[in-house]
Write a protein that holds these residues in place. Structure first.
Motif, mmCIF file in Angstrom:
data_model
loop_
_atom_site.group_PDB
_atom_site.id
_atom_site.type_symbol
_atom_site.label_atom_id
_atom_site.label_comp_id
_atom_site.label_asym_id
_atom_site.label_seq_id
_atom_site.Cartn_x
_atom_site.Cartn_y
_atom_site.Cartn_z
ATOM 1 N N GLU A 164 -17.531 17.651 -8.935
ATOM 2 C CA GLU A 164 -18.430 18.424 -8.072
ATOM 3 C C GLU A 164 -19.793 18.678 -8.710
ATOM 4 O O GLU A 164 -20.740 19.065 -8.012
ATOM 5 N N LEU A 189 -17.000 2.789 -0.995
ATOM 6 C CA LEU A 189 -17.437 4.182 -0.918
ATOM 7 C C LEU A 189 -16.583 4.971 0.074
ATOM 8 O O LEU A 189 -16.185 6.115 -0.205
ATOM 9 N N THR A 190 -16.283 4.377 1.196
ATOM 10 C CA THR A 190 -15.465 5.057 2.203
ATOM 11 C C THR A 190 -14.072 5.369 1.654
ATOM 12 O O THR A 190 -13.545 6.477 1.848
ATOM 13 N N TYR A 193 -14.445 8.375 -0.690
ATOM 14 C CA TYR A 193 -14.571 9.653 0.002
ATOM 15 C C TYR A 193 -13.233 10.115 0.587
ATOM 16 O O TYR A 193 -12.947 11.310 0.646
ATOM 17 N N ASN A 194 -12.414 9.155 1.017
ATOM 18 C CA ASN A 194 -11.148 9.483 1.676
ATOM 19 C C ASN A 194 -9.956 9.558 0.726
ATOM 20 O O ASN A 194 -8.829 9.834 1.164
ATOM 21 N N LYS A 198 -9.907 12.519 -4.634
ATOM 22 C CA LYS A 198 -11.314 12.946 -4.530
ATOM 23 C C LYS A 198 -12.162 12.339 -5.646
ATOM 24 O O LYS A 198 -12.856 13.040 -6.383
ATOM 25 N N ILE A 200 -14.803 10.530 -5.425
ATOM 26 C CA ILE A 200 -16.228 10.809 -5.211
ATOM 27 C C ILE A 200 -16.379 11.840 -4.094
ATOM 28 O O ILE A 200 -15.522 11.965 -3.214
ATOM 29 N N LEU A 201 -17.492 12.553 -4.174
ATOM 30 C CA LEU A 201 -17.873 13.513 -3.143
ATOM 31 C C LEU A 201 -19.291 13.174 -2.693
ATOM 32 O O LEU A 201 -20.077 12.586 -3.452
ATOM 33 N N GLU A 202 -19.626 13.560 -1.487
ATOM 34 C CA GLU A 202 -20.974 13.305 -0.989
ATOM 35 C C GLU A 202 -21.983 14.195 -1.706
ATOM 36 O O GLU A 202 -21.658 15.290 -2.166
ATOM 37 N N ASP A 203 -23.222 13.701 -1.791
ATOM 38 C CA ASP A 203 -24.309 14.441 -2.425
ATOM 39 C C ASP A 203 -25.458 14.571 -1.430
ATOM 40 O O ASP A 203 -25.665 13.685 -0.594
ATOM 41 N N VAL A 209 -24.181 10.173 -5.355
ATOM 42 C CA VAL A 209 -22.868 10.739 -5.032
ATOM 43 C C VAL A 209 -22.428 11.580 -6.217
ATOM 44 O O VAL A 209 -23.047 11.546 -7.293
#
Length: 264
Positions: A164, A189-190, A193-194, A198, A200-203, A209
């Motif tokens: 995070e 990337l998808t 995210y899924n 977790k 990666i998380l969106e930035d 990211v």
């Protein structure tokens, strides 16, 4: 030494006259420790005495690679100016009992491995570059060559920067994520995210990211046929716990903490 927290947790702090270091219940059969800022400036040969004062300490000059040494291959020499020169790499596997192996970190993930049948251990330094080059899966392959069975391997992933708060460029994330996912860049990337872990998380910033390197390593290990019960992940973020750990991302200072384990 005494425990300073409940044994209900798989991670406990051990107290010494110098300060506290972190241990993992999964590795309770081996002397080991993830050392904190309390031990700043103390090299592995000194820190090893907190674990087993009869153990010989081995370390490397870390260079963010997937290079792993056996203890007999580690060289230590002095140059013409008297400076100590170490073999360059990011992982060490023991060959004999009472060898302690060490890695330094300041946001990267320190990984301590052990084989509960052979007694051999390994210390690995895995930042995003080492993770992209699959140093931990390579270590699993080396243990296999030494006769290990996957069900005997244990992994403690020590304090590192959490996803995070670890912002990276998307191309960096893709280098790391392509070790665990397949497809186009967008598909990778998808999947990230899924993912349940977790990774990666969106930035909010375009082209960025948040990357969880430790959870990528966790996924790499499980994809090699290791059960999740054989893996423990420290609940501490180096960036968010300045009272306990150094963080290069937080201060941009070259301070480090050492993590080590002694072979049986």
């Amino acid at each position: 030494m005494t425990y300073s927290s409940s044994h209900a947790s798989p991670w406990q702090w051990k107290s010494t006259s110098q300060g506290e270091f972190l241990t993992c219940e999964l590795l309770k059969d081996w002397c080991h420790g993830f050392f904190s800022v309390d031990f700043a400036g103390q090299p592995p040969k000194v820190l090893s005495q907190y674990l087993d004062d009869s153990a010989k300490a081995f370390r490397l000059k870390q260079i963010h690679t997937n290079i792993i040494f056996s203890t007999s291959a580690v060289e230590v020499r002095k140059d013409e100016k008297g400076n100590v020169i170490y073999s360059q790499g990011d992982g060490i596997i023991t060959e004999k009992p009472l060898e302690s192996v060490w890695v330094a970190s300041a946001d990267c993930t320190p990984v301590l491995m052990a084989d509960r049948t052979l007694g051999k251990v390994c210390a690995i330094h895995s930042g995003w570059r080492g993770t992209a080059s699959e140093i931990v899966p390579d270590a699993i392959a080396l243990f296999d060559q030494l006769g290990s069975k996957k069900e005997d391997l244990l992994f403690a992933l020590g304090p590192a920067i959490h996803g995070e708060v670890y912002q990276v460029d998307i191309p960096v994330a893709l280098q790391v994520l392509s070790t665990i996912f397949e497809g186009t860049d967008q598909e990778i990337l998808t999947q990230g995210y899924n993912s349940l872990n977790k990774v990666i998380l969106e930035d909010n910033e375009e082209g960025k990211v948040r990357l969880n390197v430790t959870q990528v390593i966790n996924t790499q290990i499980q994809q090699k046929g290791i059960e999740k019960e054989q893996i423990a992940i420290a609940p501490y973020c180096t960036y968010q716990n300045p009272e306990r750990f150094f963080s290069y991302r937080r201060t941009h200072e070259k301070n480090i903490q050492w993590s080590g384990i002694v072979a049986k």
